[in-house]
Design a protein around this motif. Structure first.
Motif, mmCIF file in Angstrom:
data_model
loop_
_atom_site.group_PDB
_atom_site.id
_atom_site.type_symbol
_atom_site.label_atom_id
_atom_site.label_comp_id
_atom_site.label_asym_id
_atom_site.label_seq_id
_atom_site.Cartn_x
_atom_site.Cartn_y
_atom_site.Cartn_z
ATOM 1 N N UNK A 1 0.753 -1.142 0.063
ATOM 2 C CA UNK A 1 0.026 -0.065 -0.165
ATOM 3 C C UNK A 1 0.953 1.356 -0.182
ATOM 4 N N UNK A 2 0.771 2.154 -1.085
ATOM 5 C CA UNK A 2 1.733 3.156 -1.134
ATOM 6 C C UNK A 2 0.987 4.392 -0.308
ATOM 7 N N UNK A 3 1.423 5.470 -0.353
ATOM 8 C CA UNK A 3 0.953 6.645 0.589
ATOM 9 C C UNK A 3 -0.606 7.185 -0.014
ATOM 10 N N UNK A 4 -0.534 7.247 -1.272
ATOM 11 C CA UNK A 4 -1.630 8.005 -1.872
ATOM 12 C C UNK A 4 -3.019 6.860 -1.715
ATOM 13 N N UNK A 5 -2.809 5.473 -1.703
ATOM 14 C CA UNK A 5 -3.773 4.732 -1.278
ATOM 15 C C UNK A 5 -4.240 4.730 0.238
ATOM 16 N N UNK A 6 -3.149 4.998 1.181
ATOM 17 C CA UNK A 6 -3.295 5.052 2.539
ATOM 18 C C UNK A 6 -4.132 6.235 2.824
ATOM 19 N N UNK A 7 -3.948 7.388 2.088
ATOM 20 C CA UNK A 7 -4.795 8.702 2.299
ATOM 21 C C UNK A 7 -6.057 8.504 2.077
ATOM 22 N N UNK A 8 -6.258 8.094 0.713
ATOM 23 C CA UNK A 8 -7.694 7.846 0.466
ATOM 24 C C UNK A 8 -8.420 6.804 1.244
ATOM 25 N N UNK A 9 -7.858 5.819 1.693
ATOM 26 C CA UNK A 9 -8.611 4.840 2.601
ATOM 27 C C UNK A 9 -8.710 5.526 3.905
ATOM 28 N N UNK A 10 -7.932 6.374 4.538
ATOM 29 C CA UNK A 10 -8.095 7.237 5.575
ATOM 30 C C UNK A 10 -9.167 8.222 5.512
ATOM 31 N N UNK A 11 -9.376 8.954 4.376
ATOM 32 C CA UNK A 11 -10.368 9.811 4.083
ATOM 33 C C UNK A 11 -11.860 9.112 4.298
ATOM 34 N N UNK A 12 -11.889 7.933 3.379
ATOM 35 C CA UNK A 12 -12.995 7.148 3.282
ATOM 36 C C UNK A 12 -13.455 6.597 4.704
ATOM 37 N N UNK A 13 -12.656 6.156 5.497
ATOM 38 C CA UNK A 13 -12.766 5.671 6.800
ATOM 39 C C UNK A 13 -13.349 6.882 7.768
ATOM 40 N N UNK A 14 -12.817 8.044 7.582
ATOM 41 C CA UNK A 14 -13.356 9.156 8.286
ATOM 42 C C UNK A 14 -14.793 9.375 7.785
ATOM 43 N N UNK A 15 -14.922 9.454 6.461
ATOM 44 C CA UNK A 15 -16.379 9.965 6.060
ATOM 45 C C UNK A 15 -17.560 8.806 6.606
ATOM 46 N N UNK A 16 -16.965 7.480 6.773
ATOM 47 C CA UNK A 16 -17.947 6.523 7.017
ATOM 48 C C UNK A 16 -18.421 6.460 8.341
ATOM 49 N N UNK A 17 -17.079 6.812 9.228
ATOM 50 C CA UNK A 17 -17.503 7.063 10.544
ATOM 51 C C UNK A 17 -18.170 8.428 10.891
ATOM 52 N N UNK A 18 -18.128 9.451 10.438
ATOM 53 C CA UNK A 18 -18.852 10.672 10.347
ATOM 54 C C UNK A 18 -20.209 10.297 9.968
ATOM 55 N N UNK A 19 -20.428 9.458 8.968
ATOM 56 C CA UNK A 19 -21.814 9.203 8.729
ATOM 57 C C UNK A 19 -22.563 8.390 9.484
ATOM 58 N N UNK A 20 -22.012 7.433 10.177
ATOM 59 C CA UNK A 20 -22.365 6.433 11.311
ATOM 60 C C UNK A 20 -22.810 7.334 12.455
ATOM 61 N N UNK A 21 -21.898 8.302 12.701
ATOM 62 C CA UNK A 21 -22.270 9.180 13.889
ATOM 63 C C UNK A 21 -23.505 9.906 13.759
ATOM 64 N N UNK A 22 -23.596 10.464 12.573
ATOM 65 C CA UNK A 22 -24.852 11.310 12.306
ATOM 66 C C UNK A 22 -25.878 10.326 12.408
#
Length: 67
Positions: A1-22
């Motif tokens: 996993x390179x840096x760009x893939x990690x950053x995109x995965x991290x952004x998607x994880x944050x979006x999913x967590x915020x959606x679940x919280x909402x």
């Protein structure tokens, strides 16, 4: 996993967590706030027009900010 893939995965994880919280905070509802439609008495805004107007105004502001 390179840096760009990690950053995109991290952004998607944050979006999913915020959606679940909402969803946990506000719940899932089929009513859009327009109680004259199909939801009738099940709408959480029935009898509280000012609260519904503030909520819709806030949603419009957020939508305008993010495009």
């Amino acid at each position: 996993m390179n840096l760009s893939t990690f950053i995109i995965s991290l952004i998607l994880a944050v979006i999913v967590i915020l959606d679940i919280r909402y969803l946990m905070k506000n719940g899932i509802e089929g009513c859009s706030g327009d109680c004259s439609g199909s939801c009738h008495g099940s709408c959480k805004w029935v009898g509280d027009v000012k609260k519904a107007q503030r909520h819709l105004k806030w949603k419009r502001r957020i939508r305008n900010i993010f495009g």
